[in-house]
Write a protein that holds these residues in place. Structure first.
Motif, PDB file in Angstrom:
ATOM      1  N   UNK A 161       9.602   7.120  -3.756  1.00 48.17           N
ATOM      2  CA  UNK A 161      10.620   6.408  -2.996  1.00 48.17           C
ATOM      3  C   UNK A 161       9.946   5.722  -1.815  1.00 48.17           C
ATOM      4  N   UNK A 162      10.236   4.403  -1.634  1.00 50.86           N
ATOM      5  CA  UNK A 162       9.624   3.639  -0.547  1.00 50.86           C
ATOM      6  C   UNK A 162      10.591   3.492   0.624  1.00 50.86           C
ATOM      7  N   UNK A 163      10.001   3.184   1.784  1.00 46.24           N
ATOM      8  CA  UNK A 163      10.831   2.917   2.956  1.00 46.24           C
ATOM      9  C   UNK A 163      11.404   1.501   2.849  1.00 46.24           C
ATOM     10  N   UNK A 164      12.165   1.067   3.867  1.00 50.63           N
ATOM     11  CA  UNK A 164      12.844  -0.230   3.811  1.00 50.63           C
ATOM     12  C   UNK A 164      11.886  -1.397   3.647  1.00 50.63           C
ATOM     13  N   UNK A 165      10.819  -1.406   4.412  1.00 44.31           N
ATOM     14  CA  UNK A 165       9.838  -2.483   4.332  1.00 44.31           C
ATOM     15  C   UNK A 165       9.187  -2.511   2.955  1.00 44.31           C
ATOM     16  N   UNK A 191      -0.898  15.948 -16.987  1.00 42.46           N
ATOM     17  CA  UNK A 191      -0.371  17.285 -17.233  1.00 42.46           C
ATOM     18  C   UNK A 191       0.630  17.567 -16.114  1.00 42.46           C
ATOM     19  N   UNK A 192       1.413  18.627 -16.254  1.00 44.53           N
ATOM     20  CA  UNK A 192       2.381  18.955 -15.216  1.00 44.53           C
ATOM     21  C   UNK A 192       1.672  19.245 -13.889  1.00 44.53           C
ATOM     22  N   UNK A 193       0.547  19.975 -13.946  1.00 47.99           N
ATOM     23  CA  UNK A 193      -0.190  20.295 -12.716  1.00 47.99           C
ATOM     24  C   UNK A 193      -0.753  19.047 -12.068  1.00 47.99           C
ATOM     25  N   UNK A 194      -1.283  18.114 -12.880  1.00 53.96           N
ATOM     26  CA  UNK A 194      -1.807  16.860 -12.326  1.00 53.96           C
ATOM     27  C   UNK A 194      -0.696  16.068 -11.664  1.00 53.96           C
ATOM     28  N   UNK A 195       0.460  16.043 -12.307  1.00 53.33           N
ATOM     29  CA  UNK A 195       1.599  15.338 -11.722  1.00 53.33           C
ATOM     30  C   UNK A 195       2.029  15.937 -10.401  1.00 53.33           C
ATOM     31  N   UNK A 196       2.077  17.267 -10.348  1.00 51.03           N
ATOM     32  CA  UNK A 196       2.448  17.940  -9.100  1.00 51.03           C
ATOM     33  C   UNK A 196       1.432  17.663  -8.000  1.00 51.03           C
ATOM     34  N   UNK A 197       0.138  17.725  -8.349  1.00 55.44           N
ATOM     35  CA  UNK A 197      -0.902  17.474  -7.353  1.00 55.44           C
ATOM     36  C   UNK A 197      -0.827  16.051  -6.807  1.00 55.44           C
ATOM     37  N   UNK A 198      -0.617  15.078  -7.706  1.00 56.16           N
ATOM     38  CA  UNK A 198      -0.540  13.686  -7.266  1.00 56.16           C
ATOM     39  C   UNK A 198       0.668  13.475  -6.356  1.00 56.16           C
ATOM     40  N   UNK A 199       1.811  14.036  -6.755  1.00 53.35           N
ATOM     41  CA  UNK A 199       3.000  13.921  -5.906  1.00 53.35           C
ATOM     42  C   UNK A 199       2.758  14.585  -4.551  1.00 53.35           C
ATOM     43  N   UNK A 200       2.092  15.729  -4.580  1.00 53.00           N
ATOM     44  CA  UNK A 200       1.774  16.454  -3.342  1.00 53.00           C
ATOM     45  C   UNK A 200       0.901  15.601  -2.426  1.00 53.00           C
ATOM     46  N   UNK A 201      -0.135  14.975  -3.008  1.00 53.13           N
ATOM     47  CA  UNK A 201      -1.049  14.142  -2.226  1.00 53.13           C
ATOM     48  C   UNK A 201      -0.321  12.943  -1.632  1.00 53.13           C
ATOM     49  N   UNK A 202       0.519  12.278  -2.439  1.00 49.28           N
ATOM     50  CA  UNK A 202       1.243  11.105  -1.952  1.00 49.28           C
ATOM     51  C   UNK A 202       2.251  11.478  -0.872  1.00 49.28           C
ATOM     52  N   UNK A 210       0.834  -1.210   0.000  1.00 50.36           N
ATOM     53  CA  UNK A 210       0.000   0.000   0.000  1.00 50.36           C
ATOM     54  C   UNK A 210       0.863   1.253   0.000  1.00 50.36           C
ATOM     55  N   UNK A 211       0.209   2.400  -0.189  1.00 48.82           N
ATOM     56  CA  UNK A 211       0.925   3.669  -0.288  1.00 48.82           C
ATOM     57  C   UNK A 211       1.528   4.157   1.004  1.00 48.82           C
ATOM     58  N   UNK A 212       1.236   3.482   2.113  1.00 48.73           N
ATOM     59  CA  UNK A 212       1.812   3.903   3.391  1.00 48.73           C
ATOM     60  C   UNK A 212       3.321   3.798   3.433  1.00 48.73           C
ATOM     61  N   UNK A 213       3.907   3.047   2.481  1.00 47.83           N
ATOM     62  CA  UNK A 213       5.360   2.857   2.464  1.00 47.83           C
ATOM     63  C   UNK A 213       6.071   3.986   1.717  1.00 47.83           C
ATOM     64  N   UNK A 214       5.292   4.892   1.092  1.00 47.37           N
ATOM     65  CA  UNK A 214       5.908   5.977   0.320  1.00 47.37           C
ATOM     66  C   UNK A 214       6.490   7.030   1.267  1.00 47.37           C
ATOM     67  N   UNK A 215       7.766   7.322   1.107  1.00 50.45           N
ATOM     68  CA  UNK A 215       8.424   8.338   1.941  1.00 50.45           C
ATOM     69  C   UNK A 215       8.602   9.658   1.206  1.00 50.45           C
ATOM     70  N   UNK A 216       8.615   9.621  -0.130  1.00 49.78           N
ATOM     71  CA  UNK A 216       8.765  10.856  -0.898  1.00 49.78           C
ATOM     72  C   UNK A 216       8.178  10.635  -2.282  1.00 49.78           C
ATOM     73  N   UNK A 217       7.724  11.717  -2.877  1.00 51.45           N
ATOM     74  CA  UNK A 217       7.171  11.651  -4.233  1.00 51.45           C
ATOM     75  C   UNK A 217       7.400  12.988  -4.911  1.00 51.45           C
ATOM     76  N   UNK A 218       7.650  12.959  -6.214  1.00 46.75           N
ATOM     77  CA  UNK A 218       7.877  14.203  -6.941  1.00 46.75           C
ATOM     78  C   UNK A 218       7.442  14.036  -8.393  1.00 46.75           C
TER      79      UNK A 218
END
Length: 1008
Positions: free
Chosen positions: A420-424, A474-485, A398-406
């Motif tokens: 980028x995911x955490x160790x687990x 789109x660039x804005x959609x990509x930024x929003x998704x990364x922001x949400x994650x 699941x997405x709980x392992x995501x530590x960073x997104x861009x």
């Protein structure tokens, strides 16, 4: 006045600070004008989509100069951060109230328990909440207690592994309740932080996000936001990111054919023997799609919800030869089960939700999960995926392992989101990609039940925990998704229960009308004061201008939000602030008439007027505080400016005006507090007001009875604030007839209203269609229906997108919209009732404390109650034929509370003079004292009422959206002036006469 030098220094310093605060607004404004001119020069109106291109150009220009120095080290970014905030109605944007689902939180805390008692209580609570004023959790506890032997601390409910540190199986329900409340509060706080992080990265200036009490509601205001769909997606997306193995079982082909055959037999009204079905399935099993490997998938723009959510099958199946096979085609994308046209996805979804069709899945793939793809923009085809499920329907990762997104770009320069995911997570991702590589299969990346991409693994397992999501962003959609994650997922779903959208064009028109009404009102008052009081009036005018500077400076310094009702509050404050100067000047004129020297008359005039000024402003301030506490958005803006205006007007009237008057007369100059025309006006007036009180009682009685009769028969025109629903401000290219439009709307929505709002080419359209349902798809459905209904009246060639989001010139289509859910509408109604009742109680107690006689309190509250009933009655009697909006909404409640404050202001001034006469003329008959007090304040009463009416009429004429609001205030001022003379005072007189009146001597004995 003592310490004149100190007052002068303070006034000058305060004025300089206000100018300094407002300078940021000026600097930001000049740079934005430069950006606007640059964009207009770059893109002419002949260019396609010039408005959007100009907006982008303006934003890029301001970004490029953001850090350049404007003056004394101040950059545009600094100025923008400290400028005077403008509300949605002046700037455009979106205001939403989100309801975090406490039901979802409870379900999560109970690990999605299947316990019958728990789920029975949830269902019962959902039903009760439709008409309840309680929080969800309180109603849940009540419903749970109704179930015999139900235990919150059951191992199948809340005494589970996740809550083992807080809840044990031996706890009572009473012990578990506070723990659950705390957990829910923590979840709402978490949701608040997630939303705050998302909004901080959204890119609008001066966003506002705040929790509303303990109800699980969160207010989000984004002034200047123009892409409403983007905002809606940002604040409601749960960001449930999941990674699933794509199911490639050969048996899926047989399942599709079996499902098709079952539906075919059902439509033909026959049931073939089970053996025949199995034989036909076996013959067609080989038609399975052969999956190939690709690194990314092409997907479709329309997002379809997860097909396996529990939902009622409410649509009829269209008659087809092969109900499923005729709607699908072999997928263009390896890994997908089949492809389908977007318009057919709802029908196919209903097929695959059916339990009898799900039962056809072979045992080995019984837990298969189905999902649609997101897809390419404007694509008409979407892909259908089968995901390898399990008994609990949980993803392997699941997405709980995501530590960073861009947001970044792939090798083909397409927008992707890198994670980028955490160790687990990295370890599990390595296992999944290794399996996919060996099995030549795909891994589906699923966000909120939509397959964004399903890449294959062509170069072996992926280590390190890095991955990408592609999906024709789109660039804005990509930024929003990364922001949400990056911000994290919401702990529960968030539904928009109230939303207000204002287009920037309508916002600019509001500014223009607000400025116009402000300027007209100010000029009228400045002229009147000079006409009535001569040079003294000119000094009062200077103090008034200083007062305006103080108000705007304080608003900027406090970062308060200026709204259109806020401008009305300032303009109304100007009218009311004149009252203080009028009181002072009238008292000075009285002292001069007694033969006192000018210096003594000025001194005594200020001192004698102080008590009335304070009483009048305190009572108005109390209603302003109530408005500030219960109000939201524009109403809070109105209350803020009203309260600031009261404080600054007190200072300028009492101290600044005094500085000018004393400074003028210190060299022996004579200052007349009147002109040749007004010198003897109202002099030696001797009206027997009390003698006319019975006539006044009869007149008021007739008006109130007529109003009550109308209230009980035809009621009031309640706005969506109080009943729930959706309202749209729609502008047409030419004048339209509301009744004609309304007929077309009723044919579509069954229930709808259309009223002219301002010009004849602009309507306010209200409907309760699907008021109980929420979600982006419902909002889109209703706006589509609205467009279809109005299409015959719209310019030829106007597309739905132009209608919904503003035409090219932003002069046709939906200018603003508002949605209020029925639950919050009930809450608003309750808050309105208690605010009015609370203000009456507070005022009664204040006057009782101030005048020490309950008869004064009774007279004041009776007059206020009388005024409220008259205003309500007038609205009930006239709303059907008045040419402007007269809906009862939050703004109307603000108007009622303002009427209460104004009526009290007037009444308290009269009572203050009556008390003064009681103490000064102890031997005079009661009726002579009362009549004498009324006559002595008549000049002030009429003067203040006239100046306030001038202000209100100016706003009424020029601020079209506020006409209903202003009309109620105009009625309130007229009736408030009348009631202070003919209702409040006579009621006080009649009750005092019955119980007897203490002399001043006896009164002093009691006080001592």
């Amino acid at each position: 006045m003592q310490n004149k030098g100190l007052v002068r220094i303070f006034a000058v310093l305060f004025g300089l600070v206000c100018i300094y605060q407002l300078s940021y607004t000026y600097m930001a404004y000049t740079k934005e004008k430069e950006a606007e001119a640059y964009a207009q020069q770059k893109y002419a109106e002949t260019v396609e989509d010039y408005s959007k291109l100009r907006e982008t150009a303006e934003r890029n220009y301001l970004d490029s100069i953001g850090k350049e120095e404007i003056f004394a080290g101040i950059t545009y970014n600094d100025a923008k951060d400290k400028e005077l905030n403008k509300g949605l109605d002046l700037k455009g944007g979106i205001n939403v109230i989100l309801q975090i689902s406490v039901r979802d939180i409870l379900s999560g805390l109970a690990n999605k328990s299947k316990d019958p008692s728990f789920n029975q209580a949830l269902i019962a609570t959902d039903e009760v909440q439709k008409n309840s004023q309680n929080n969800y959790i309180d109603d849940f506890f009540t419903e749970f207690e109704k179930i015999p032997d139900a235990k919150l601390a059951s191992p199948d409910i809340f005494a589970n592994k996740n809550l083992s540190d807080d809840i044990t199986y031996d706890m009572t329900n009473e012990q578990v309740r506070p723990i659950l409340k705390r957990k829910i509060d923590e979840s709402v706080a978490s949701a608040f932080e997630v939303l705050r992080k998302r909004i901080d990265k959204f890119g609008v200036t001066q966003p506002n996000i705040q929790r509303l009490g303990e109800s699980g509601r969160i207010l989000v205001e984004l002034p200047g936001a123009k892409d409403i769909e983007r905002v809606r997606s940002l604040v409601t997306s749960t960001a449930q990111l999941e990674f699933w193995d794509v199911e490639t079982s050969q048996e899926l082909g047989g399942f599709i054919n079996a499902a098709n055959l079952l539906l075919k037999q059902e439509l033909e009204g026959q049931k073939e023997p089970k053996e025949k079905v199995e034989n036909e399935v076996a013959e067609n099993t080989e038609k399975v799609v052969d999956s190939a490997q690709i690194d990314s998938t092409t997907t479709a723009d329309t997002a379809i919800e997860d097909l396996l959510e529990d939902a009622e099958d409410s649509s009829e199946v269209e008659t087809q030869v092969n109900p499923i096979n005729d709607l699908i085609s072999f997928p263009l994308v390896p890994g997908a089960l089949f492809s389908a046209n977007v318009k057919d996805t709802a029908q196919l979804g209903q097929f695959f939700r059916r339990s009898d069709i799900r039962a056809l899945l072979p045992q080995s793939i019984r837990h298969t999960k189905f999902a649609w793809s997101k897809g390419k923009k404007d694509a008409e085809i979407v892909d259908f995926y089968a995901l390898r499920g399990n008994r609990d329907n949980d993803p392997e990762l699941s997405g709980g392992v995501i530590t960073d997104a861009s947001q970044t770009f792939d090798q083909s320069n397409n927008v992707v989101v890198s994670m980028q995911m955490d160790g687990k997570g990295a370890k599990k991702w390595e296992e999944m990609t290794d399996r996919a590589y060996n099995q030549r299969s795909q891994i589906a990346i699923v966000l909120d039940n939509i397959v964004y991409s399903a890449p294959g693994v062509t170069k072996g397992k992926i280590t390190g925990g890095r991955s990408e999501i592609s999906g024709d962003f789109t660039i804005e959609e990509g930024k929003d998704l990364a922001n949400v994650l990056r911000a994290g997922k919401l702990p529960a779903s968030a539904d928009i229960i109230q939303a207000e959208v204002v287009g920037p064009s309508l916002g600019q028109e509001s500014i223009n009308s607000g400025v116009m009404s402000f300027a007209i009102a100010l000029v009228l008052i400045l002229i009147w004061m000079i006409f009535y009081y001569g040079k003294a009036g000119a000094f009062a005018d200077v103090a008034l201008v200083v007062n305006i500077l103080f108000i705007f400076g304080v608003l900027a310094g406090l970062k308060a939000v200026l709204t259109l009702p806020g401008i009305a509050g300032i303009v109304l404050t100007i009218g009311m602030s004149v009252d203080a100067n009028v009181l002072i000047f009238e008292r000075i004129r009285e002292e001069l008439a007694k033969g006192k020297s000018q210096a003594d008359a000025i001194k005594d005039g200020f001192n004698n007027a102080l008590s009335s000024i304070l009483d009048a402003n305190i009572t108005t301030g109390l209603t302003g505080i109530i408005l500030l506490v219960i109000g939201t958005g524009p109403i809070k803006g109105f209350a803020t400016t009203l309260l600031i205006g009261i404080l600054t007007s007190l200072f300028t009237a009492i101290f600044v005006t005094r500085l000018f008057i004393d400074g003028y007369g210190k060299n022996g100059k004579e200052l007349a507090f009147s002109t040749g025309v007004t010198k003897n006006l109202f002099k030696n007036v001797n009206i027997d007001f009390l003698k006319k009180r019975k006539v006044a009682y009869v007149i008021s009685g007739i008006i109130i009875i007529a109003g009550l009769s109308s209230l009980f028969t035809q009621g009031l025109d309640y706005g969506v604030d109080f009943v729930g629903g959706r309202t749209y401000t729609v502008r047409f290219a030419k004048d339209v007839v509301p009744t004609v439009i309304e007929k077309d709307l009723v044919a579509t929505f069954e229930s709808a209203q259309a009223k002219t709002l301002g010009a004849n080419n602009q309507l306010k359209i209200t409907t309760k269609y699907k008021v109980d349902e929420t979600g982006e798809e419902i909002d889109t459905e209703i706006s589509n229906k609205l467009y279809t209904s109005l299409k015959p009246h719209l310019p030829e060639g106007l597309t739905y997108d132009e209608f919904a989001n503003g035409s090219k010139d932003k002069q046709v289509g939906i200018m603003s919209s508002m949605k209020v859910g029925p639950t919050i509408a009930d809450d608003i109604k309750q808050a309105a009732f208690w605010s009015v009742l609370g203000s009456l109680i507070v005022v009664f107690l204040y006057i009782l404390l101030r005048f020490r006689r309950w008869q004064f309190s009774l007279g004041a509250v009776t007059a206020v109650f009388h005024d409220v009933l008259v205003v309500l009655g007038v609205f009930s009697l006239t709303y059907k034929f008045m040419p402007f909006n007269m809906e009862i909404d939050q703004a109307f409640i603000a108007a009622i509370l303002t009427v209460i404050g104004y009526s009290l202001n007037d009444t308290v001034v009269v009572f203050d003079r009556i008390r003064e006469f009681f103490n000064e003329y102890t031997g005079r008959p009661l009726d002579k004292n009362v009549n004498g007090a009324l006559n002595s304040t008549l000049s002030r009463t009429l003067n203040t009422s006239l100046t306030t009416l001038l202000v209100l009429i100016a706003i009424f004429i020029f601020a079209v959206p506020l006409r209903g609001f202003m009309f109620s205030l105009i009625i309130g001022v007229v009736i408030g002036t009348y009631s202070s003379l003919f209702i409040a005072t006579p009621i006080m007189f009649d009750t005092v006469k019955k119980v007897g009146l203490k002399t001043k001597k006896k009164e002093e004995e009691v006080e001592n």
